[in-house]
Design an enzyme around this catalytic site. Sequence first.
Site, PDB file in Angstrom:
ATOM      1  N   GLY A  14     -18.466 -27.914   7.658  1.00  0.00           N
ATOM      2  CA  GLY A  14     -19.487 -27.098   8.333  1.00  0.00           C
ATOM      3  C   GLY A  14     -18.957 -25.747   8.781  1.00  0.00           C
ATOM      4  N   ARG A  18     -24.061 -22.577  14.703  1.00  0.00           N
ATOM      5  CA  ARG A  18     -24.441 -22.302  16.083  1.00  0.00           C
ATOM      6  C   ARG A  18     -23.399 -21.456  16.816  1.00  0.00           C
ATOM      7  NH1 ARG A  18     -26.144 -28.568  16.841  1.00  0.00           N
ATOM      8  NH2 ARG A  18     -24.792 -28.685  15.026  1.00  0.00           N
ATOM      9  N   GLN A  77     -16.524 -29.937  -0.756  1.00  0.00           N
ATOM     10  CA  GLN A  77     -17.944 -30.284  -0.749  1.00  0.00           C
ATOM     11  C   GLN A  77     -18.664 -28.951  -0.973  1.00  0.00           C
ATOM     12  OE1 GLN A  77     -19.810 -31.157   3.010  1.00  0.00           O
ATOM     13  NE2 GLN A  77     -21.344 -32.494   2.087  1.00  0.00           N
ATOM     14  N   GLY A  82     -25.060 -33.014   3.937  1.00  0.00           N
ATOM     15  CA  GLY A  82     -25.025 -33.984   5.040  1.00  0.00           C
ATOM     16  C   GLY A  82     -23.703 -34.729   5.141  1.00  0.00           C
ATOM     17  N   LYS A 351      15.218  -7.601  23.541  1.00  0.00           N
ATOM     18  CA  LYS A 351      14.888  -8.183  22.239  1.00  0.00           C
ATOM     19  C   LYS A 351      16.160  -8.563  21.508  1.00  0.00           C
ATOM     20  CE  LYS A 351      14.915  -6.587  18.325  1.00  0.00           C
ATOM     21  NZ  LYS A 351      14.899  -5.811  17.092  1.00  0.00           N
ATOM     22  N   TYR A 366      15.668  -0.870  28.044  1.00  0.00           N
ATOM     23  CA  TYR A 366      15.381  -1.525  26.764  1.00  0.00           C
ATOM     24  C   TYR A 366      16.698  -1.953  26.136  1.00  0.00           C
ATOM     25  CZ  TYR A 366      14.424  -2.533  21.949  1.00  0.00           C
ATOM     26  OH  TYR A 366      14.374  -3.169  20.742  1.00  0.00           O
ATOM     27  N   ALA A 380      19.313   1.561  35.600  1.00  0.00           N
ATOM     28  CA  ALA A 380      17.891   1.826  35.344  1.00  0.00           C
ATOM     29  C   ALA A 380      17.753   2.888  34.265  1.00  0.00           C
ATOM     30  CB  ALA A 380      17.217   2.291  36.624  1.00  0.00           C
ATOM     31  N   ASN A 386      18.389   1.405  19.015  1.00  0.00           N
ATOM     32  CA  ASN A 386      18.797   0.488  17.949  1.00  0.00           C
ATOM     33  C   ASN A 386      18.178   0.820  16.607  1.00  0.00           C
ATOM     34  OD1 ASN A 386      16.257  -0.212  18.925  1.00  0.00           O
ATOM     35  ND2 ASN A 386      16.492  -2.354  18.341  1.00  0.00           N
TER      36      ASN A 386
END
Length: 465
Positions: A14, A18, A77, A82, A351, A366, A380, A386
Amino acid sequence: MPEKNIEACILAAGMGTRMRSNRPKVLQRLAGRPLLAHLLDTLDALEPSRIHVVIGEGSELIQAAFPDAKNVNWVMQTERLGTGHAVMQAATHFSPGSHVIMLLGDAPLISVDTLTTMAQMDCDLGVLTVDMKDPCNYGRIVRDVNGNVTAIVEERDATVEQKAIQEINTGGMVAKASLLSHWLTSLDCKNDQREYLLTDIVAIAANAGCKVSAYKTSEVTEVTGINTFEQLASLEKEHQGRNALKLMEQGVHIIDPSRFDLRGEVKVGKDIVIDINVILEGKVVLEDGVTIGANCIIKDSKIGRNTVIKSNSVIDETIVEADCSVGPFARLRPGTHLKKAVAVGNFVEVKKSTLGEGSKASHLAYLGDSTIGTSVNIGAGTITCNYDGVSKHETHIEDNVFVGSNASLVAPVTIGEGSTIGAGSTITRDVEGNVLAVSRGRQKIISHWQRPAKKSLKKDRPGKK
Ligand code: UD1
Ligand code: CA
């Protein structure tokens, strides 16, 4: 596990009209995963010899979503005539001696226990039923005076008296394959929907003198089918409530279970506290004493003993060892490994990098493709540069290095043990151990410097007084 040869047949052709979606219904997501994924996983525990999944519209999308679905036999199908017609398409693939468990692809939360009970039912045809306060739109279970199930009648074909029956067909059935194939040949589409209704096999079997039984569950959530997004949302809520409850029973302090989401699996230790709006995804491990602040997303990661994840942090495919502090507002991307007692503070992105024991990156940095030793301080604004536009390069920072604020470390580069990088430096070449590397313009002082002054505004400018 049952000794019978069990096969499963999931009806998933299906589109879910709806839902007004371009996506096949079984690919809609509950707890972050396609509806069909839930069913396939649960069925796995039963070790069925084969799982036939009947698909139609959007079949390529469904098959593509399950590239590793071992044991699945995709059955096409092409015309949707049905639920009975759908099982007919699979019937040629059933092995004669097996028992077939039929499930609707849009009811994702059936449990292993219920499936096991169904598999063990001693009958020719077993139907999984439930009592519904509002049985509207479901097939009703019709019983004779002795309580034997004689038929299922769909809402559209039901009489007023039948509509009052509260016991409904969940859609789950189990049958002997050979009998099932035989009953299916007797189906017709003389009903209000002009479809081959699977539910009609109940009357066919009963009339043929076969043993038809019902197993009535009390777990409504388990058998709830999804036809609309509204139903999907309420099932999600129900499911998440249960997830939270299970974790609380295991000793996790979830501050507000209605604001907790598990989209996968979590292994938990003791004395864990989870604040509001936390999402755990994929496979997550939380060891003893972990605290997770509000609004954190943790995916496929392991968080070690007594680590504190502060609010608004996003952690993906990362290992955080014991006694670390992460966030608020930290982002740990795939391949990150924080060793013991590391601190990663606000607006720090990491990362594919390892930070050694006791190292700190407390603010705005980073760190990508880097290996950082023990007791390193990252100031900071430090950036590991990279990427040169074509390739990624690595940064190595050895033990006890102090990187001053706002340094750019242009990879590939190595900073030797114990060295210091002066604030604001751009480091393009390797730095040996125990030295100070500074690369920035020297400070100049210009005395008597006159800062440009604004001209005074005209008094009569329109709109100004
Ligand atoms: C069905 C049952 C109803 C039951 C209800 C429980 C039938 C005739 N009715 O009604 O008794 O109470 O589920 O939720 O079985 N499908 C196909 N091919 C088709 C038609 C349907 O694969 O040709 C699949 C759909 O994708 C869906 C499932 O079968 O996953 C059920 O179909 P749906 O149309 O939702 O049936 P309901 O009207 O909900
Ligand atoms: Ca349905």
